[in-house]
Design an enzyme around this catalytic site. Sequence first.
Site, PDB file in Angstrom:
ATOM      1  CE  LYS A 170      16.454   8.752  91.453  1.00 43.30           C
ATOM      2  NZ  LYS A 170      16.849   8.891  89.700  1.00 43.30           N
ATOM      3  NE  ARG A 171       6.019  11.216  89.038  1.00 43.68           N
ATOM      4  CZ  ARG A 171       4.851  11.572  88.270  1.00 43.68           C
ATOM      5  NH1 ARG A 171       5.058  12.551  87.373  1.00 43.68           N
ATOM      6  NH2 ARG A 171       3.875  10.830  88.745  1.00 43.68           N
TER       7      ARG A 171
ATOM      8  CE  LYS B  82      11.549   7.068  88.495  1.00 47.17           C
ATOM      9  NZ  LYS B  82      12.686   7.286  87.325  1.00 47.17           N
TER      10      LYS B  82
ATOM     11  CB  THR C  69      18.385  12.579  82.121  1.00 50.77           C
ATOM     12  OG1 THR C  69      17.218  12.663  82.633  1.00 50.77           O
ATOM     13  CG2 THR C  69      18.054  11.981  81.035  1.00 50.77           C
TER      14      THR C  69
ATOM     15  CE  LYS D 201      18.787  16.594  83.790  1.00 51.61           C
ATOM     16  NZ  LYS D 201      17.226  16.442  84.068  1.00 51.61           N
TER      17      LYS D 201
ATOM     18  CG  HIS E 214      11.413   7.329  76.248  1.00 50.05           C
ATOM     19  ND1 HIS E 214      12.560   8.240  76.514  1.00 50.05           N
ATOM     20  CD2 HIS E 214      10.745   7.865  75.141  1.00 50.05           C
ATOM     21  CE1 HIS E 214      12.585   9.142  75.454  1.00 50.05           C
ATOM     22  NE2 HIS E 214      11.533   8.908  74.876  1.00 50.05           N
TER      23      HIS E 214
HETATM   24  C1  26V Z   1       3.697   6.559  80.293  1.00 50.62           C
HETATM   25  C2  26V Z   1       2.427   6.734  80.602  1.00 50.62           C
HETATM   26  C3  26V Z   1       1.418   5.548  80.315  1.00 50.62           C
HETATM   27  C4  26V Z   1       0.228   5.912  80.520  1.00 50.62           C
HETATM   28  C5  26V Z   1      -0.227   7.360  81.472  1.00 50.62           C
HETATM   29  C6  26V Z   1       0.779   8.459  81.224  1.00 50.62           C
HETATM   30  C7  26V Z   1       1.884   7.929  80.817  1.00 50.62           C
HETATM   31  C8  26V Z   1       3.039   8.920  80.676  1.00 50.62           C
HETATM   32  C9  26V Z   1       4.385   9.009  80.391  1.00 50.62           C
HETATM   33  C10 26V Z   1       4.548   7.373  80.210  1.00 50.62           C
HETATM   34  C11 26V Z   1       6.166   7.176  79.834  1.00 50.62           C
HETATM   35  C12 26V Z   1       6.913   7.144  80.914  1.00 50.62           C
HETATM   36  C13 26V Z   1       7.969   6.805  80.244  1.00 50.62           C
HETATM   37  C14 26V Z   1       9.360   7.592  80.896  1.00 50.62           C
HETATM   38  O1  26V Z   1       9.314   8.667  81.440  1.00 50.62           O
HETATM   39  N1  26V Z   1      10.736   6.908  80.683  1.00 50.62           N
HETATM   40  C15 26V Z   1      11.631   7.597  81.447  1.00 50.62           C
HETATM   41  O2  26V Z   1      12.396   8.278  80.159  1.00 50.62           O
HETATM   42  C16 26V Z   1      13.660   8.912  80.498  1.00 50.62           C
HETATM   43  C17 26V Z   1      14.392   9.730  79.225  1.00 50.62           C
HETATM   44  O3  26V Z   1      14.447   8.583  78.176  1.00 50.62           O
HETATM   45  C18 26V Z   1      14.480   8.108  81.084  1.00 50.62           C
HETATM   46  O4  26V Z   1      15.832   8.700  81.419  1.00 50.62           O
HETATM   47  C19 26V Z   1      13.978   7.263  82.473  1.00 50.62           C
HETATM   48  O5  26V Z   1      14.810   6.105  82.815  1.00 50.62           O
HETATM   49  C20 26V Z   1      12.541   6.761  81.913  1.00 50.62           C
HETATM   50  O6  26V Z   1      11.962   6.158  83.138  1.00 50.62           O
END
Ligand code: 26V
Length: 818
Positions: free
Chosen positions: A557-558, A563, A665, A669, A366
Amino acid sequence: MTTELQNPFELKTDPQSLAADILSALRYRSGKDPTVATPYDWLAASIKAVRDRIIDQWIESTKETYEQDEKRVYYLSLEFLIGRLMRDAFSNMGLMEDMRAALATLGVDIDLIATLEPDAALGNGGLGRLAACFMESMATVGIPAHGYGIRYKNGMFRQEIHDGWQVELPETWLEHGNPWEFERRERAFEIGFGGSVESITDKAGRLERHVWKPQERLLAVAYDTPVVGWRGNRVNTLRLWSGHPVDPILLDAFNAGDHIGALRESNKADALSRVLYPADSSEAGQELRLRQEYFFSAASLQDILQRHISSHGDLSSLPDRVAIHLNDTHPAIAIPELMRLLMDVHGMDFDKAWRLTRGTFAYTNHTLLPEALETWPVQLFERLLPRHMQIIYAINAEFLLEARATGNFNDQQIRRISLIHEEGGRRVRMGNLAFVGSHSVNGVSALHTDLMKETVFADLHRLYPGRINNKTNGITPRRWLFQSNPGLTGLIREAIGDRFMDDAAALKDLDAFADDASFREKFAAVKRANKERLAALTAERLGIRLDPSAMFDIQIKRIHEYKRQLLNIIEAVALYDQIRSHPERDWVPRVKFLGGKAAPSYHNAKLIIKLANDVARVINRDPAVRGLLKVVFMPNYNVSLAEVMIPAADLSEQISTAGMEASGTGNMKFALNGALTIGTLDGANVEIKQCVGDDNIFIFGLAAEEVARHRSQGYEPRQVIERSHELRQALAAISSGVFSPDEPERYRGLIDGLYQHDWFMVAADFDSFAETQRQVDALWRNSPEWHRKAIHNVARVGWFSSDRTIRQYAEEIWGVPV
Ligand code: 26V
């Protein structure tokens, strides 16, 4: 006899029967009489009345899967951002209107109690929300699926804004109990940590097997939530694990008088399911996070294997009957855990265990952000999971041998694909582990998938060509259209009938109505009503009064530098400057909404929130602006707020640095709700553009390969800034303290960063962005044309339904019929 198959409890669904059941739930399950019932009691009783009807379908679905021996899908995710469930469940069961009527006869307003339901915020953002949309779509298209995750007591923090700054408060979503969940005390598994590995040898001294003797043990207890598909077709299970102490240890300690020791054990177990990590990049490397990952992966695998063995007896058929999906690398530890169970517990040899493991797992990536790619220190791994570390070494040896044997990999390339990163402290690379342990690795948009092949996984892609594939994300139209935008849904039904409600692609029929002036007027009226609702909410929460006829421009968004909320704010400052300098021009009234949470440790993200609030304060108060521009930072952005904001948007801001947003996403929406997009050629924006047509979207800025070229061939932001008068002025104003008179230096560092490196290409894209915004203004002045394009957007984004995405996963990855 057919009667045996029928449910003897068959519950009626007319309003009278529902009302009677609500009263009965209130009385016999909550012990309350209507005269003393609080709104929360009514909410719980309403949910329980519908829940009983869901349970019938739930048992039915489970029985069918069992009897027909269907292949099961297990979706492992550390996050499920499900939000409120009441509307979703009632509406998917087709009971919304009957429940409204039933409650009305009892003098209760369903919309009122709906807002009391807490938002289950067990996720950070896109990845967690995708998991929630997928759960609903899997039930809708009829896939026998389980979601597995953690039942965090504290989900995503609640954001308050104090003096413009983000303040994080704990979210206590379980405070009033959770009528949706079923605790399954009997479904508890032991999970170990630490300790040592013993080698068992036969009489001849040959190694027979390894036995891991963990030092710490705790229990994972299951909590099940039913997930109802559209029209109640199928009900699947979301099983979330909670940490509990292993009772005997606790009892021993108590009996020995070690009350403190017993308490410590209890707290340790508790800690595992206490908090969701509120960061979605960096901050990795924390021991508790690795413990959480192993805890839920190991519990889920025991559950899966137990179910498989009870129906099939033998594990050799695992990949034929079971698909396990890894939502990012967070559950990747499940790969060595399955190897351990197959070899150490079930006595298989390495080769067979490896074949079964690879056949069973699939992995979705992701993000390409290097700081979000998980790695764990080998030392930590060895201490917490010694047997898994051995197995990872064994996998590594095996697959590096395979790579060498091809003759296509030199030493440097071998070092790059190794599961162990060797420079500067050895670390386990979870992405590489997930890749080699899976038969499928997918990206989440076409562009992201191409970039995966060219960048992070280039070498592994060469070794295993064909393993990487694309599955462009999707969203569930039930939540993101039917429930959140009943006005638009009703209008579409009037125009094209109900077919789109079962097949989002049928929204295409709406295309013909874009040229129909009377339809456009009705469409505009629906948007207007949604904007009034958002304006009312803004007035209530922030005391800011808005004109609903202004353009509502929204970025939610975050908060992340990639972003580029900063680009949006700088453009607002530039526009502010223009409005003041050229009062004679015909400015389009605009409200710029921003919303989103920053990771508590992400300094610049928090500073950007403060900047948005500082800029808002100055602009909103300046009489010279004459209300032509308003900036609003909406606190505590979450799923429920999104459900109000998205239907009210005219313009959707999707402005990430090209190549950095895996998919997005929110972009889907907004388009589905009739907003026009201003965006870069990033993530799924590229495919949205293909679907809606070049004339119905505003694209600006550098493309991904241009960003890459800028970065590799040297990019001088200072020169770019010097050339752009508007940008220079806006940056000077921010940097010199125009918006922060109480602390003029507050934004100096942030703006200096743009002059010095500007990694996210804010300066490089500024002029193009600002120019495109003025094209947006020009179109806004031509209201029929604006709405024509907006209708084309709604009509043409049916493809982004998560039903489509899930069907592709089922057919192309899981091998499950749909
Ligand atoms: C990474 C980490 C790293 C360590 C600490 C905790 C943590 C928590 C989550 C993540 C993964 C983040 C990846 C993410 O959210 N990607 C998003 O995924 C969406 C669904 O596929 C996508 O639409 C977004 O573009 C993408 O940023």
